[in-house]
Write a protein that holds these residues in place. Structure first.
Motif, PDB file in Angstrom:
ATOM      1  N   THR A  59       1.628   8.509  -0.748  1.00 34.11           N
ATOM      2  CA  THR A  59       1.254   8.561   0.671  1.00 34.11           C
ATOM      3  C   THR A  59      -0.013   9.366   0.875  1.00 34.11           C
ATOM      4  OG1 THR A  59       3.582   8.380   1.344  1.00 34.11           O
ATOM      5  CG2 THR A  59       2.026   9.251   2.966  1.00 34.11           C
ATOM      6  N   ASN A  62      -3.165   7.444  -1.090  1.00 37.06           N
ATOM      7  CA  ASN A  62      -3.567   6.179  -0.471  1.00 37.06           C
ATOM      8  C   ASN A  62      -4.058   6.381   0.955  1.00 37.06           C
ATOM      9  OD1 ASN A  62      -2.952   3.723  -2.306  1.00 37.06           O
ATOM     10  ND2 ASN A  62      -1.111   4.978  -2.524  1.00 37.06           N
ATOM     11  N   SER A  63      -3.477   7.333   1.676  1.00 41.99           N
ATOM     12  CA  SER A  63      -3.956   7.610   3.028  1.00 41.99           C
ATOM     13  C   SER A  63      -5.367   8.174   2.995  1.00 41.99           C
ATOM     14  CB  SER A  63      -3.009   8.596   3.725  1.00 41.99           C
ATOM     15  OG  SER A  63      -1.713   8.038   3.864  1.00 41.99           O
ATOM     16  N   TRP A  67      -8.551   6.416   4.716  1.00 41.67           N
ATOM     17  CA  TRP A  67      -9.367   7.151   5.686  1.00 41.67           C
ATOM     18  C   TRP A  67     -10.838   7.162   5.263  1.00 41.67           C
ATOM     19  CZ3 TRP A  67     -12.119  11.771   4.900  1.00 41.67           C
ATOM     20  CH2 TRP A  67     -12.660  12.336   6.061  1.00 41.67           C
ATOM     21  N   THR A  86      -5.005  -0.820  -1.078  1.00 41.07           N
ATOM     22  CA  THR A  86      -4.401   0.419  -0.592  1.00 41.07           C
ATOM     23  C   THR A  86      -3.280   0.135   0.393  1.00 41.07           C
ATOM     24  OG1 THR A  86      -6.533   1.546  -0.858  1.00 41.07           O
ATOM     25  CG2 THR A  86      -4.890   2.618   0.542  1.00 41.07           C
ATOM     26  N   LEU A  90       0.616   1.106   0.032  1.00 38.79           N
ATOM     27  CA  LEU A  90       1.339   1.831   1.075  1.00 38.79           C
ATOM     28  C   LEU A  90       2.620   1.097   1.480  1.00 38.79           C
ATOM     29  CD1 LEU A  90      -1.560   3.122   3.359  1.00 38.79           C
ATOM     30  CD2 LEU A  90      -0.035   4.487   1.909  1.00 38.79           C
TER      31      LEU A  90
END
Length: 378
Positions: A59, A62-63, A67, A86, A90
């Motif tokens: 999390t 990949n976040s 971003w 990505t 997720l």
């Protein structure tokens, strides 16, 4: 996990949650020689802990990639491919990992029949999307190397391939909603499980569906990836043999360097996908055709390790992207550039100070210096 009112003593609990799930998270126990019911074993507890840890890492990583990629003003088609990969990772992180961990904790299925069907659909769809987007990346790199002049249509082509990949992952997952359902037994205790029990008339139909899922989920993507990178390797070998001007590093244009960096990144992503999931799928293949041979030969701990190793792929993709991305390399260059700038400023200040000192000392000898300069010019 297959649970029926009859006495089926499989060594491995077979849930088929992602086409097949060799989920040996529970140990089978016998009660008065009745049906075997699973229990929450020590190996399952370790699997749950590790799965939640991987979920947190995936999390976060990949976040961060999502971003960073969305924050970039100019979105190249390669960056769009990475964003889609990505998103697929997720989906695995938010669907496959939590459902697997909670299911291991509860042992039986505590949700409704509708939740059983829908979650099994989402789990397989997440797995398909990861595999298909990885294939799209391989096809895109093949086109970029074999047809370098088609850059103008690369964005449109990759967009079409991504649409096909997501559509196929959804369509291929729809059968999950029809073959999975809740099955409840009352002896030796009330026990409900989300399973495919009773959905297939004969065993060969179930095997055919499993083989179709295995082929689309792993075998076919693997073959396509191998073909793509084999063609890339052959093409690059031919160019290096018959053209001395192929040296990308010596090129004045920065595009070949970026293309080579992207090729390396996609190759590492594909290798990680193959390495992480191959052992797990091979064990599933063994179970389908030779289930009796697994008894006493494959421990429950091994199946836990192989499944967790496959999930680890969702954590590796953002790390690989971080190592190969242009922004990451620029960040490293920026640090070295700032250090070099600071060093040059110090050197410049020292030189200026020494020059002023030398000027103050040698000012009376200006004629001698002028004469020396004239002699030097002659």
């Amino acid at each position: 996990m297959n649970v029926s009112a009859h006495c089926d003593p499989p060594v491995i609990i077979y849930k088929q949650s992602d086409g097949f799930d060799l989920n040996a998270s529970c140990d089978w126990t016998s009660v008065d020689r009745g049906p075997l019911l699973p229990t929450f074993s020590t190996a399952a507890k370790v699997r749950v802990i590790v799965t939640f840890i991987l979920c947190g890492i995936s999390t976060l990583c990949n976040s961060a990639v999502l971003w960073a990629a969305n924050g970039h003003k100019r979105k190249s088609h390669v960056r769009v491919l990475i964003i889609n990969l990505t998103v697929a990772d997720l989906l695995v992180t938010f669907i496959v990992m939590p459902v697997d961990a909670v299911w291991n904790i509860t042992v039986q299925w505590l949700a409704s029949d509708l939740a059983c069907r829908f979650l099994m659909f989402l789990k397989l769809q997440a797995m398909y999307s990861c595999a298909f987007v990885t294939v799209v990346i391989s096809l895109d790199r093949q086109s970029a190397i074999l047809n370098p002049l088609s850059i103008s249509v690369a964005r449109k082509r990759s967009r079409v391939m991504l649409m096909v990949a997501w559509t196929m992952s959804t369509l291929f997952s729809i059968p999950q909603m029809f073959i999975f359902h809740n099955v409840t037994i009352t002896y030796p205790a009330n026990f409900t499980q989300c399973t495919t029990r009773g959905s297939f008339v004969t065993h060969w139909q179930e095997t055919a569906y499993n083989m179709f899922t295995f082929s689309c989920l792993f075998l076919l993507p693997l073959v396509i990836m191998i073909i793509c990178y084999t063609r890339i390797f052959i093409q690059m070998t031919k160019r290096s043999l018959f053209s001395n001007q192929l040296s990308l590093r010596c090129s004045k244009n920065n595009i070949p360097k970026a293309r080579m960096r992207t090729l390396k990144m996609s190759l590492v992503i594909v290798i990680c996908f193959i390495v992480c999931w191959t052992p797990y799928y091979l064990l599933g293949l063994w179970y389908w055709f030779f289930p009796d041979d697994l008894e006493g030969k494959v421990s429950h701990s091994l199946t836990h390790i192989l499944f967790i190793f496959g999930l680890f792929n969702a954590c590796l993709d953002p790390i690989i992207y971080g190592l190969f991305t242009i922004r990451f390399c620029k960040g490293l260059k920026g640090v070295s550039h700032r250090r070099a700038t600071d060093m040059s400023v110090k050197v410049t200040n020292t030189v200026v100070a020494e020059t002023l000192k030398c000027t103050a000392i040698t000012f009376p000898c200006k004629r001698g210096e002028a004469a020396g300069e004239k002699a030097q010019q002659v």
